[in-house]
Design a protein around this motif. Structure first.
Motif, PDB file in Angstrom:
ATOM      1  N   UNK A 237       0.665  -1.161   0.186  1.00  0.00           N
ATOM      2  CA  UNK A 237       0.257   0.085  -0.063  1.00  0.00           C
ATOM      3  C   UNK A 237       0.549   1.000   0.274  1.00  0.00           C
ATOM      4  N   UNK A 238       1.691   1.560   0.919  1.00  0.00           N
ATOM      5  CA  UNK A 238       2.727   2.495   0.623  1.00  0.00           C
ATOM      6  C   UNK A 238       3.589   2.341  -0.489  1.00  0.00           C
ATOM      7  N   UNK A 239       4.090   1.291  -1.489  1.00  0.00           N
ATOM      8  CA  UNK A 239       4.412   1.564  -2.542  1.00  0.00           C
ATOM      9  C   UNK A 239       3.643   2.289  -3.988  1.00  0.00           C
ATOM     10  N   UNK A 240       2.030   0.986  -3.292  1.00  0.00           N
ATOM     11  CA  UNK A 240       1.667   1.994  -4.624  1.00  0.00           C
ATOM     12  C   UNK A 240       0.667   2.550  -4.190  1.00  0.00           C
ATOM     13  N   UNK A 241       0.323   3.791  -3.785  1.00  0.00           N
ATOM     14  CA  UNK A 241      -0.960   4.282  -3.150  1.00  0.00           C
ATOM     15  C   UNK A 241      -2.135   4.657  -4.041  1.00  0.00           C
ATOM     16  N   UNK A 242      -2.172   3.752  -5.041  1.00  0.00           N
ATOM     17  CA  UNK A 242      -3.581   3.778  -6.288  1.00  0.00           C
ATOM     18  C   UNK A 242      -4.450   2.362  -5.486  1.00  0.00           C
ATOM     19  N   UNK A 243      -4.502   2.208  -4.289  1.00  0.00           N
ATOM     20  CA  UNK A 243      -4.972   0.867  -3.661  1.00  0.00           C
ATOM     21  C   UNK A 243      -5.568   1.648  -2.442  1.00  0.00           C
ATOM     22  N   UNK A 269      -2.258   0.966 -13.559  1.00  0.00           N
ATOM     23  CA  UNK A 269      -0.975   1.125 -13.619  1.00  0.00           C
ATOM     24  C   UNK A 269      -0.034   0.408 -13.533  1.00  0.00           C
ATOM     25  N   UNK A 270      -0.190  -0.781 -14.368  1.00  0.00           N
ATOM     26  CA  UNK A 270       1.070  -1.846 -14.088  1.00  0.00           C
ATOM     27  C   UNK A 270       1.699  -2.193 -15.071  1.00  0.00           C
ATOM     28  N   UNK A 271       2.106  -0.589 -15.747  1.00  0.00           N
ATOM     29  CA  UNK A 271       2.703  -0.875 -17.353  1.00  0.00           C
ATOM     30  C   UNK A 271       3.871  -0.282 -15.839  1.00  0.00           C
ATOM     31  N   UNK A 272       3.288   1.253 -15.493  1.00  0.00           N
ATOM     32  CA  UNK A 272       4.436   2.082 -14.292  1.00  0.00           C
ATOM     33  C   UNK A 272       5.321   1.173 -13.193  1.00  0.00           C
ATOM     34  N   UNK A 273       4.694  -0.040 -13.191  1.00  0.00           N
ATOM     35  CA  UNK A 273       4.726  -0.299 -11.509  1.00  0.00           C
ATOM     36  C   UNK A 273       6.071  -0.734 -12.010  1.00  0.00           C
ATOM     37  N   UNK A 274       7.319  -0.330 -10.073  1.00  0.00           N
ATOM     38  CA  UNK A 274       8.697  -1.187 -10.706  1.00  0.00           C
ATOM     39  C   UNK A 274       8.304  -3.160 -10.362  1.00  0.00           C
ATOM     40  N   UNK A 275       9.241  -3.795 -11.041  1.00  0.00           N
ATOM     41  CA  UNK A 275       9.746  -5.217 -10.990  1.00  0.00           C
ATOM     42  C   UNK A 275       9.388  -5.690  -9.216  1.00  0.00           C
ATOM     43  N   UNK A 278       5.616  -5.226  -8.526  1.00  0.00           N
ATOM     44  CA  UNK A 278       4.821  -7.023  -9.290  1.00  0.00           C
ATOM     45  C   UNK A 278       5.437  -7.615  -8.363  1.00  0.00           C
ATOM     46  N   UNK A 279       6.505  -8.112  -8.047  1.00  0.00           N
ATOM     47  CA  UNK A 279       6.772  -9.350  -6.930  1.00  0.00           C
ATOM     48  C   UNK A 279       6.081  -8.806  -6.224  1.00  0.00           C
TER      49      UNK A 279
END
Length: 321
Positions: A237-243, A269-275, A278-279
């Motif tokens: 949640x802290x890494x992906x603020x859109x959740x 926003x999947x194409x803009x997320x870091x590896x 996604x992991x």
């Protein structure tokens, strides 16, 4: 001996036979028996009907029911399910298509045969779609249905599903499924439907609930796994603020479709997320699966699964480095 259809099951079948539609039935109401009866009606040499998206278990179940029906008095001896696999060559497949009947073929084989003209489109009567909730716009099954409808607009499509909860996730999931299947009508059969309630009440059985208490080690394992899930959700949640914090939390992680909900929120926003992010989504799914296996597996099987997770994690880390 195959049990006869219940009155509401017969009503479901009659509605499907009268109209092309998506039939959604609550779990535990005998979807397998309805599917078998629908397939029995369609399994005639005078028609060529494809069974699409059927699992191996579905095929075994249908073959068993057909065998039991043929052994009964007055049964239709021509009712049979023909299964086409990779071992069946093109010449044999062409002969089977010409012979008609009910054919269950893998989607990859069927789409190739349709595009190559191996399937006589003028003989195709229709298609029965199993597990319709799993058919998406990007799936091969959807492509197969589009080709069948293009080559023979008169062919029917009848879809069945016993996973109503799958049509509650995302934006307009039922509308999307109907569009993919090329259908306009939906038949909903929840457990609280009047006819179903009457049928079940007439044959109510006593229910005995047995509860097996968990061992101390199991409780500690579950608590540790939930702590890891909570930490992963917090970091994600802290890494992906859109959740959405109202839906992405530890409590909602206990539900079956939590992984799909998280991926749906991150999809734009999947194409803009870091590896790394996604992991973390993949790791969260693995942790949730682990919490379920703690009560489903014995200690030896659970240890083997944990060892497999560790080995795959080390292999992934080695590949990244």
């Amino acid at each position: 001996m195959v049990a006869p259809l219940l009155s509401f099951q017969r009503q479901v079948l009659n509605e499907l036979l009268d109209q092309d539609a998506l039939c959604v039935v609550a779990r535990g109401l005998g979807m397998e028996r309805i599917l078998a009866e629908l397939c029995r009606v369609c399994a005639t040499p005078q028609a060529l009907v494809f069974l699409i998206n059927a699992s191996d278990e579905d095929e075994v179940m249908l073959k068993l029911i057909f065998m039991q029906l043929r052994s009964g008095q007055g049964a239709d001896k021509e009712s049979e399910l023909v299964v086409v696999k990779n071992e069946t060559n093109s010449a044999s497949r062409a002969q089977l298509y010409r012979a008609g009947g009910l054919i269950s073929a893998t989607s990859r084989i069927l789409i190739v045969d349709l595009l190559n003209g191996l399937v006589p489109s003028e003989l195709v009567t229709g298609a029965i779609v199993c597990n319709a909730s799993r058919v998406t716009a990007e799936s091969i099954e959807a492509f197969v249905l589009r080709v069948i409808r293009q080559q023979n607009p008169q062919s029917f499509v009848k879809a069945l599903s016993d996973a109503p909860e799958a049509f509650t996730l995302g934006f307009a999931p039922l509308e999307k499924t109907l569009k993919v299947l090329g259908l306009r009508h939906v038949h909903l059969w929840p457990r609280f439907q009047v006819d179903i309630q009457k049928e079940l009440a007439a044959a109510s059985a006593p229910v005995v609930e047995l509860r097996q208490p968990q061992t101390r080690a199991m409780i500690e394992l579950q608590q540790a796994a939930l702590d890891c899930v909570a930490a992963m959700i917090s970091e994600l949640s802290s890494s992906a603020k859109v959740l959405d914090p109202e839906t992405v939390n530890v409590e909602s992680s206990l539900f079956r479709y939590f992984d799909a909900m998280v991926k749906r929120q991150l999809q734009p926003y999947w194409h803009r997320l870091s590896a790394r992010v996604r992991g973390m989504v993949a790791d969260l799914a693995s942790l949730r699966h682990l919490t379920e296996l703690i009560t489903a597996y014995d200690c030896v099987s659970l240890q083997k699964y944990l060892d497999t997770l560790l080995l795959s994690s080390k292999a992934t880390q080695g590949a990244v480095s």
